[in-house]
Design a protein around this motif. Structure first.
Motif, PDB file in Angstrom:
ATOM      1  N   PHE B  45       3.570  -8.176   3.415  1.00  0.00           N
ATOM      2  CA  PHE B  45       3.629  -7.414   4.664  1.00  0.00           C
ATOM      3  C   PHE B  45       4.691  -7.935   5.622  1.00  0.00           C
ATOM      4  CE2 PHE B  45      -0.747  -6.175   3.384  1.00  0.00           C
ATOM      5  CZ  PHE B  45      -0.525  -4.812   3.347  1.00  0.00           C
ATOM      6  N   ARG B  46       5.328  -9.049   5.296  1.00  0.00           N
ATOM      7  CA  ARG B  46       6.479  -9.471   6.083  1.00  0.00           C
ATOM      8  C   ARG B  46       7.731  -8.703   5.629  1.00  0.00           C
ATOM      9  NH1 ARG B  46       4.239 -14.881   5.745  1.00  0.00           N
ATOM     10  NH2 ARG B  46       3.372 -15.403   7.786  1.00  0.00           N
ATOM     11  N   THR B  49       6.372  -2.853   5.729  1.00  0.00           N
ATOM     12  CA  THR B  49       5.382  -2.614   6.782  1.00  0.00           C
ATOM     13  C   THR B  49       4.054  -2.119   6.216  1.00  0.00           C
ATOM     14  OG1 THR B  49       6.227  -0.387   7.082  1.00  0.00           O
ATOM     15  CG2 THR B  49       7.161  -2.092   8.474  1.00  0.00           C
ATOM     16  N   ASP B  50       4.098  -1.467   5.069  1.00  0.00           N
ATOM     17  CA  ASP B  50       2.833  -1.082   4.449  1.00  0.00           C
ATOM     18  C   ASP B  50       3.015  -0.891   2.949  1.00  0.00           C
ATOM     19  OD1 ASP B  50       3.713   1.615   3.990  1.00  0.00           O
ATOM     20  OD2 ASP B  50       3.292   2.029   6.086  1.00  0.00           O
ATOM     21  N   GLU B  53       5.783   1.714   1.802  1.00  0.00           N
ATOM     22  CA  GLU B  53       7.199   1.529   2.140  1.00  0.00           C
ATOM     23  C   GLU B  53       7.982   0.830   1.037  1.00  0.00           C
ATOM     24  OE1 GLU B  53       9.854   2.757   5.045  1.00  0.00           O
ATOM     25  OE2 GLU B  53       7.725   3.109   4.752  1.00  0.00           O
TER      26      GLU B  53
END
Lengths: 188, 188
Positions: B45-46, B49-50, B53
């Motif tokens: 998640f860094r 964003t989800d 993506e």
DNA sequence: AACCTGATGTCACCTGGTGCCATCACCCTA
DNA sequence: TAGGGTGATGGCACCAGGTGACATCAGGTT
């Protein structure tokens, strides 16, 4: 008067619209919506498959009406003529719900998640219209393209319509947009 | 060789594509992707964003290239001529990634969530192209409509392209679709 | 050798969403 | 009038996506 009020779905919709409008979509919790409607989170998810869907109840009806308009159009109609008929049907429905259309539109415009949902609803609508166009003898590509042009027009016209201070009828705005699309496509 | 391999993002993308393809999108967990890439959920998640993506990395690049193509087109070009130039730019990029395009397309087609994301990417692309068209002097409505016709064509042509057994070039398929759109719009 | 920096791991937490079972009002029937 | 469906709801446990805060650790810098 039983244990449950009969209009749970409507109460949930109203609560959601109110809270999304007041606090925003992301800041609103499903538990909060349910509480405001006098219900629980679990019951919310019995009526709506997710937190977004509560804003899109009735989109199947619109789809049906637009498809029906295509089916009922005169045999002489061209592809974009059929699309025009479908847009006229949409116009009727939009004018009926004009009161809530602005609020709902602002809520959706403020949330990427909701925009995604709206876009897939439009895609579903386009697929349904394409089916109706094929059923009237159009070729596959022509049907698909015409249907997608239809949802494009609807989308553009809808935005203008909700923002229009003169409250111009949707039908007129859509017809203008359709004419302009024709012009663009026939130039160059 | 440090503590971390330098290509974490790429590893995550490959792991995600593999797992989505093998088990399906919904059945795949972010923790599973991260594990396969030798990382943790938090690190995933860094980079993305989800969960969706990870399949859309590079869409900004496509957007930039299509916008650049519009900006670089000859001054005499019509609205749809500019769209054609943008589609030619897209064609170059698509042919570069043809290898993965089919798999990726099948994965997306199998998931409503991923289709939603793809649609909003297309909408974002349309907005960017509309901006470029306005910068070239087109009116607001004309720019918006032309840009949306562009993404419509791209969408339709892309589907045909990945399914085409003859591997017809994307550029040709897109040009055919554009010509057909013109015909539909000018008939009736 | 001490220090800084950036990428990663760890942990706690919230929320959306679902499965399972309990509950309770209403209606029907004997 | 008692009893037995039935359908809408509540309650609870649980999983997964997603985030904030803090610790850790390799590599380069001074």
């Amino acid at each position: 008067m039983g244990r449950w009020q009969p209009d749970a779905r409507v109460r949930l919709q109203e609560a959601a619209l109110a809270l999304y409008g007041e606090r925003g979509y992301e800041e609103t919790t499903v538990a909060g919506i349910a509480e405001r409607a006098g219900l629980t989170k679990r019951t919310f998810f019995r009526y709506f498959t997710d937190k977004r869907e509560v804003l899109f109840w009735g989109s199947e009806l619109l789809e049906q009406q637009m498809v029906a308009a295509i089916e009922a159009a005169p045999a002489s109609a061209s592809a974009l003529g059929l699309i025009g008929a479908a847009l006229d049907a949409a116009a009727v429905r939009f004018e009926e719900v004009r009161e809530f259309a602005g609020t709902r539109h602002r809520i959706i415009a403020a949330s990427r998640e909701l925009q995604e949902r709206e876009l897939i609803k439009a895609a579903s609508l386009a697929a349904a219209m394409a089916g109706a166009l094929r059923a009237r003898g159009l070729g596959d590509t022509a049907a698909t393209l015409a249907a997608l042009m239809g949802t494009t027009i609807m989308h553009v016209a809808f935005k203008r319509w909700v923002d229009d201070p003169d409250q111009t009828p949707f039908q007129q705005i859509a017809r203008d947009a359709l004419a302009q699309l024709r012009e663009i496509a026939s130039t160059g």
